[in-house]
Design a protein around this motif. Structure first.
Motif, mmCIF file in Angstrom:
data_model
loop_
_atom_site.group_PDB
_atom_site.id
_atom_site.type_symbol
_atom_site.label_atom_id
_atom_site.label_comp_id
_atom_site.label_asym_id
_atom_site.label_seq_id
_atom_site.Cartn_x
_atom_site.Cartn_y
_atom_site.Cartn_z
ATOM 1 N N ALA A 34 -92.135 -73.052 2.794
ATOM 2 C CA ALA A 34 -90.928 -73.802 3.167
ATOM 3 C C ALA A 34 -90.702 -73.735 4.672
ATOM 4 O O ALA A 34 -90.437 -74.760 5.317
ATOM 5 N N PHE A 35 -90.804 -72.553 5.234
ATOM 6 C CA PHE A 35 -90.579 -72.416 6.672
ATOM 7 C C PHE A 35 -91.689 -73.079 7.486
ATOM 8 O O PHE A 35 -91.423 -73.803 8.438
ATOM 9 N N ALA A 36 -92.940 -72.849 7.085
ATOM 10 C CA ALA A 36 -94.053 -73.461 7.813
ATOM 11 C C ALA A 36 -94.050 -74.974 7.641
ATOM 12 O O ALA A 36 -94.319 -75.717 8.591
ATOM 13 N N GLY A 37 -93.756 -75.438 6.435
ATOM 14 C CA GLY A 37 -93.723 -76.876 6.183
ATOM 15 C C GLY A 37 -92.615 -77.573 6.946
ATOM 16 O O GLY A 37 -92.808 -78.669 7.483
ATOM 17 N N GLY A 38 -91.449 -76.956 7.002
ATOM 18 C CA GLY A 38 -90.346 -77.528 7.781
ATOM 19 C C GLY A 38 -90.679 -77.628 9.252
ATOM 20 O O GLY A 38 -90.400 -78.646 9.902
ATOM 21 N N TRP A 39 -91.282 -76.595 9.773
ATOM 22 C CA TRP A 39 -91.696 -76.586 11.181
ATOM 23 C C TRP A 39 -92.746 -77.664 11.449
ATOM 24 O O TRP A 39 -92.641 -78.440 12.402
ATOM 25 N N ALA A 40 -93.766 -77.742 10.570
ATOM 26 C CA ALA A 40 -94.845 -78.713 10.753
ATOM 27 C C ALA A 40 -94.337 -80.154 10.623
ATOM 28 O O ALA A 40 -94.722 -81.027 11.418
ATOM 29 N N LEU A 41 -93.493 -80.413 9.657
ATOM 30 C CA LEU A 41 -92.968 -81.766 9.488
ATOM 31 C C LEU A 41 -92.068 -82.167 10.658
ATOM 32 O O LEU A 41 -92.071 -83.328 11.085
ATOM 33 N N ALA A 42 -91.306 -81.217 11.167
ATOM 34 C CA ALA A 42 -90.446 -81.519 12.318
ATOM 35 C C ALA A 42 -91.286 -81.881 13.539
ATOM 36 O O ALA A 42 -90.942 -82.811 14.280
ATOM 37 N N ILE A 43 -92.378 -81.185 13.747
ATOM 38 C CA ILE A 43 -93.269 -81.515 14.869
ATOM 39 C C ILE A 43 -93.930 -82.868 14.627
ATOM 40 O O ILE A 43 -94.013 -83.700 15.534
ATOM 41 N N LEU A 44 -94.381 -83.099 13.402
ATOM 42 C CA LEU A 44 -95.056 -84.352 13.074
ATOM 43 C C LEU A 44 -94.156 -85.558 13.329
ATOM 44 O O LEU A 44 -94.603 -86.576 13.867
ATOM 45 N N PHE A 45 -92.887 -85.444 12.952
ATOM 46 C CA PHE A 45 -91.964 -86.558 13.111
ATOM 47 C C PHE A 45 -91.129 -86.478 14.383
ATOM 48 O O PHE A 45 -90.249 -87.311 14.604
ATOM 49 N N GLY A 46 -91.381 -85.482 15.235
ATOM 50 C CA GLY A 46 -90.676 -85.349 16.506
ATOM 51 C C GLY A 46 -89.183 -85.098 16.348
ATOM 52 O O GLY A 46 -88.377 -85.672 17.078
ATOM 53 N N LEU A 47 -88.810 -84.225 15.433
ATOM 54 C CA LEU A 47 -87.399 -83.992 15.141
ATOM 55 C C LEU A 47 -86.763 -82.891 15.996
ATOM 56 O O LEU A 47 -85.557 -82.732 15.976
ATOM 57 N N ASP A 49 -86.016 -78.864 17.445
ATOM 58 C CA ASP A 49 -85.689 -77.582 16.818
ATOM 59 C C ASP A 49 -84.627 -77.721 15.727
ATOM 60 O O ASP A 49 -84.725 -77.100 14.666
ATOM 61 N N GLN A 50 -83.613 -78.500 15.995
ATOM 62 C CA GLN A 50 -82.544 -78.649 15.009
ATOM 63 C C GLN A 50 -83.062 -79.341 13.743
ATOM 64 O O GLN A 50 -82.714 -78.946 12.628
ATOM 65 N N GLY A 51 -83.905 -80.330 13.903
ATOM 66 C CA GLY A 51 -84.510 -80.992 12.745
ATOM 67 C C GLY A 51 -85.389 -80.041 11.956
ATOM 68 O O GLY A 51 -85.416 -80.087 10.722
ATOM 69 N N ALA A 52 -86.097 -79.158 12.670
ATOM 70 C CA ALA A 52 -86.939 -78.163 11.992
ATOM 71 C C ALA A 52 -86.085 -77.227 11.149
ATOM 72 O O ALA A 52 -86.432 -76.921 10.002
#
Length: 84
Positions: A34-47, A49-52
């Motif tokens: 969950a934590f790694a996926g949230g971080w990776a998806l936030a980077i992928l979509f350019g969201l 730190d707050q989006g992560a």
């Protein structure tokens, strides 16, 4: 009226320990993902730190649901109590 039965329940410790051990192992994987996926998806979509953090919280909540379902299903297979 009938009096309530005086049957007692006994904890089946091997079943409890088995389910708790499996929950710890699976929980580490679920919440780590969950934590790694949230971080990776936030980077992928350019969201940013707050989006992560928001994605991690959402995925963490899904992880709690997964763990709750796992514990309930495991109790059906490995009962925690038996009647004497």
């Amino acid at each position: 009226m009938n009096a309530p039965s005086s049957s007692s329940r006994q904890i089946v410790w091997p079943s409890v320990i088995t389910v708790i051990s499996a929950a710890i192992l699976i929980g580490a994987e679920v919440f780590g993902a969950a934590f790694a996926g949230g971080w990776a998806l936030a980077i992928l979509f350019g969201l940013g730190d707050q989006g992560a953090h928001i994605l991690q919280a959402v995925l963490f909540a899904l992880g709690v649901l997964v763990m709750t379902a796992f514990i309930r299903a495991a109790q059906r297979v490995e009962p925690f109590f038996k009647r004497r």
